[in-house]
Design an enzyme around this catalytic site. Structure first.
Site, PDB file in Angstrom:
ATOM      1  CB  CYS A 132       0.972 -36.472  72.427  1.00 27.17           C
ATOM      2  SG  CYS A 132       1.448 -36.831  74.115  1.00 27.17           S
ATOM      3  NE  ARG A 150      -0.524 -30.953  69.763  1.00 21.42           N
ATOM      4  CZ  ARG A 150      -1.500 -30.168  70.170  1.00 21.42           C
ATOM      5  NH1 ARG A 150      -1.835 -29.136  69.468  1.00 21.42           N
ATOM      6  NH2 ARG A 150      -2.145 -30.427  71.278  1.00 21.42           N
ATOM      7  CD1 TRP A 186       4.975 -32.922  76.909  1.00 21.25           C
ATOM      8  CD2 TRP A 186       6.801 -32.849  75.635  1.00 21.25           C
ATOM      9  NE1 TRP A 186       5.844 -32.032  77.473  1.00 21.25           N
ATOM     10  CE2 TRP A 186       6.970 -31.965  76.719  1.00 21.25           C
ATOM     11  CE3 TRP A 186       7.831 -32.982  74.703  1.00 21.25           C
ATOM     12  CZ2 TRP A 186       8.125 -31.208  76.894  1.00 21.25           C
ATOM     13  CZ3 TRP A 186       8.973 -32.230  74.876  1.00 21.25           C
ATOM     14  CH2 TRP A 186       9.117 -31.356  75.950  1.00 21.25           C
ATOM     15  CG  ASN A 239      -2.848 -34.918  73.139  1.00 23.71           C
ATOM     16  OD1 ASN A 239      -2.099 -34.755  74.094  1.00 23.71           O
ATOM     17  ND2 ASN A 239      -3.168 -33.945  72.304  1.00 23.71           N
ATOM     18  N   GLY A 240      -3.226 -36.612  76.369  1.00 27.15           N
ATOM     19  CA  GLY A 240      -3.912 -36.183  77.590  1.00 27.15           C
ATOM     20  C   GLY A 240      -3.456 -36.968  78.799  1.00 27.15           C
ATOM     21  CD  GLU A 250       7.088 -12.771  74.890  1.00 26.75           C
ATOM     22  OE1 GLU A 250       6.613 -13.238  75.927  1.00 26.75           O
ATOM     23  OE2 GLU A 250       7.337 -13.466  73.877  1.00 26.75           O
ATOM     24  CE  LYS A 292       9.497 -16.166  73.304  1.00 27.21           C
ATOM     25  NZ  LYS A 292       8.064 -16.008  73.271  1.00 27.21           N
ATOM     26  CD  GLU A 303       9.920 -19.760  75.105  1.00 27.93           C
ATOM     27  OE1 GLU A 303       9.233 -20.760  75.283  1.00 27.93           O
ATOM     28  OE2 GLU A 303       9.464 -18.721  74.598  1.00 27.93           O
ATOM     29  CG  HIS A 342      12.795  -1.651  95.770  1.00 22.70           C
ATOM     30  ND1 HIS A 342      12.893  -0.900  96.920  1.00 22.70           N
ATOM     31  CD2 HIS A 342      12.367  -0.797  94.807  1.00 22.70           C
ATOM     32  CE1 HIS A 342      12.518   0.344  96.668  1.00 22.70           C
ATOM     33  NE2 HIS A 342      12.196   0.424  95.387  1.00 22.70           N
ATOM     34  CE  LYS A 367       3.370 -22.495  68.939  1.00 23.89           C
ATOM     35  NZ  LYS A 367       4.240 -21.550  69.580  1.00 23.89           N
TER      36      LYS A 367
END
Ligand code: F6R
Length: 605
Positions: free
Chosen positions: A2, A27, A74, A100-101, A482, A486, A489, A505, A600
């Site tokens: 957050c 955030r 968040w 936050n946490g 990567e 991208k 997400e 395979h 983020k």
């Protein structure tokens, strides 16, 4: 995950807090809230579900004050709702808390002390604020004593707390554990924030805060106390970043701006880490430490881990030192057997990722030395490692990491060259990295100048797809991972990065008519092999595309890149993938900068 801000002693507190929240929205953005007190007996609590803009609309003209706290959330405990938004309030409205946490033992604490309290939210944070109230009333403690007692009771949970007491209306009580918080020093006022970006318009002087400390902020001063209540003196450090660097200017999204920043970042790194004679320069002690290592362990998460996979190859080829890249969350719990003289490199854009920090704590406990490569000066991973090297990429605000990835690879190349030169490796001596970074910057520029082209590729080949694959070998495989991260997400298209030789395979079973398969081809030794793997998927109906360097290109190739040294091709091959993901997300009408379920910097687990 957050964002939190606080101000004491400024009559524009509401404006400062709201501007701070806007800058921290990356955030967390499912609800937001603010509490302010005007020191004359008036105070205001406003909370809203949704974005910071929704909170701004809900704030009436009369809402004012000079001391306050605010939060953009968040959700971790409890759905996004007004009741669960912060600040959380004690039963009689005396204490206000943003957090936050995650408080791991909040249920035990609630059941032990707060049986008689009726809770208004489902949050762990409300338990904390009610506990403070409880200890003030039942044990006759001061607010500071009750706060300290509660910090003791929540143990090693993760938290950044800002607490206000209506009876001490110009005071902010601040504490942190495993969660970032900085105190900013103003002229006649003080601020606190979970990221310096939030308050750069008001101050550039920040005091770092250590886990377990309490800070007591009033307009005139900042008192710092350790866990036992002893006073500590600590001078502020200066953050040189310009507040405007955190703005997106005329760009529609931060992600596009950050993709476009990459040529500048490459040039800046060449300037920072090379002297006027073109010699690579890194800290002497760091270099000596690296030289005495028999193995390098790169530890990181997500995109940073993918940059680490490229680093593995750079260190082995330029410095001839065995190197392993590890996902931090795996490393923390699997305890791999280490070499005799390990050296650890932590890659982290934010410098705050909890899993990486967990490993660093262990590394420090064992007495090993480490380097953090990060974009954020004075971040936790930077403070706790033996050495830090900065990416100098400017703030990366879009949730999808772009310029941090290329900057991390460039810094790894810089270190690998310095180390290789120090140990007299021919590969390092022959590698004109400064010149190469110039070529890379030009090559990226040429790609970002063709945006319409990537928009068309996104429209024709990606928007309507369910699955997509990036394939490659060696360093091209590392980039495929990567590129695929991208895409998934920010577009929600299922995507995999596959080692081209592994397709047959198993993964090839997923290829259907029209499935995009993008081959990354930059290594002479493996180019024809990857081309045959692409052909195998085409035989099953895939729509194949190629990202190829000029010297290996054939007439039918799709995206042709400027030639750079084979070791640095990831700095170019990722750019089309970033742009295709951006435009696909845009064309699907999605929130490019803030994809669902992601915020983020994963600072809590
Ligand atoms: C992906 C992304 C994440 C981060 C990861 C690590 O676009 O942004 O995968 O790379 O959460 O974050 P840092 O680098 O801050 O440690």
């Amino acid at each position: 995950m957050c964002g939190i801000v606080g101000v004491t002693g400024n009559e524009n507190a509401v404006e400062m807090l709201m501007n701070g929240l806007r800058r921290l929205e990356y955030r967390g953005y499912d609800s937001a809230g603010i509490y302010v007190n005007d020191q004359n007996g008036k105070d205001y609590l406003v909370k809203e579900k949704g974005r910071v803009a929704d909170l701004a609309k809900a704030i009436g003209e009369d809402v004012h004050g000079s001391t306050g706290i605010a939060h953009t959330r968040w959700a971790t405990h409890g759905q996004p709702s007004v009741a669960n938004a912060h600040p959380q309030v004690s039963a009689d409205g005396r204490f206000y808390l943003v957090h936050n946490g995650v408080i791991e033992n909040y249920i035990e604490l609630r059941d032990k002390y707060l049986q008689d309290v009726t809770f208004k939210s489902e949050t762990d944070t409300e338990v904390v604020v009610q506990l403070i109230d409880y200890f003030v009333k039942h044990d006759n403690l001061t607010t500071l004593e009750a706060f300290r007692k509660v910090l003791y009771l929540v143990g090693d949970s993760s938290y950044g707390f800002l607490l206000m007491d209506r009876e001490e209306p110009d005071t902010l009580f601040v504490a942190k554990n495993k969660s970032p918080l900085l105190v900013g020093v103003g002229n006649g006022f003080n601020v606190v924030c979970s990221d310096a970006i939030a308050m750069l318009n008001y101050t550039h002087d920040f005091i770092e805060m250590q886990d377990g400390e309490i800070m007591i902020l009033t307009p005139e001063k900042v008192d710092i106390e350790d866990e036992e209540g002893h006073h500590i003196t600590r001078l502020p450090f200066h953050v040189s970043m310009d507040a405007s660097e955190a703005d997106k200017g005329t760009y529609p999204h931060y992600m596009l701006k950050e993709i476009d920043d990459q040529p500048t970042v490459m040039r800046k790194l060449a300037q920072t880490y090379f002297n006027d004679d073109g010699q690579v320069t890194i800290d002497d002690e760091l270099l000596a430490d690296l030289q005495s290592a028999d193995r390098l362990y790169i530890v990181a998460a997500g995109t940073s881990y993918h940059a680490g996979l490229v680093g593995e190859r750079l260190f082995e080829r330029l410095a001839a030192v065995p190197t392993e890249a590890h996902v931090s969350s795996e490393f923390a719990y699997n305890s791999p057997i280490l070499s005799k003289h390990p050296f650890f490199i932590f890659l982290s854009q934010s410098g705050e990722t909890a899993d990486s920090r967990e490993v660093l704590t262990e590394v420090n406990a064992k007495g090993y030395h480490s380097l953090t490569i990060t974009n954020v000066q004075n971040s936790t991973l930077s403070r706790e490692a033996t050495y830090t090297m900065l990416l100098n990429a400017g703030p990366e605000i879009a949730v999808a990491s772009t310029k941090a990835y290329t900057a991390q690879i460039a810094v790894e190349a810089i270190i690998a060259k310095a180390l290789g030169e120090a140990t007299q490796q021919v590969a390092a001596a022959d590698f004109d990295l400064r010149h190469q970074l110039g070529l890379v910057a030009n090559g990226i520029q040429a790609l970002v100048d063709q945006k319409e082209r990537f928009e068309a590729v996104a429209k024709d080949n990606f928007v309507d797809q369910r699955d997509a694959f990036y394939i490659g070998r060696g360093i091209d495989y590392a980039v495929s991972l990567e590129a695929s991260l991208k895409l998934k997400e920010i577009t929600y298209i299922h995507s995999e990065g596959v080692a081209a030789g592994e397709l047959k395979h198993g993964p090839i079973a997923l290829i259907e008519s029209g499935t995009p398969v993008i081959g990354i081809i930059t290594q002479e030794r493996t180019a024809s092999l990857t081309r045959s793997n692409l052909a195998e998927t085409a035989a099953r109906g895939s729509h194949i595309m190629t990202i190829v360097t000029k010297s290996l290109a054939k007439a039918h190739d799709d995206i042709i890149l400027e030639d750079v040294d084979e070791m640095l091709t990831p700095l170019l091959t990722i750019i089309p993938a970033q742009l295709i993901s951006y435009y696909t997300s845009l064309l699907k009408g999605l929130d490019v900068d803030k994809p669902r379920n992601l915020a983020k910097s994963v600072t809590v687990q």
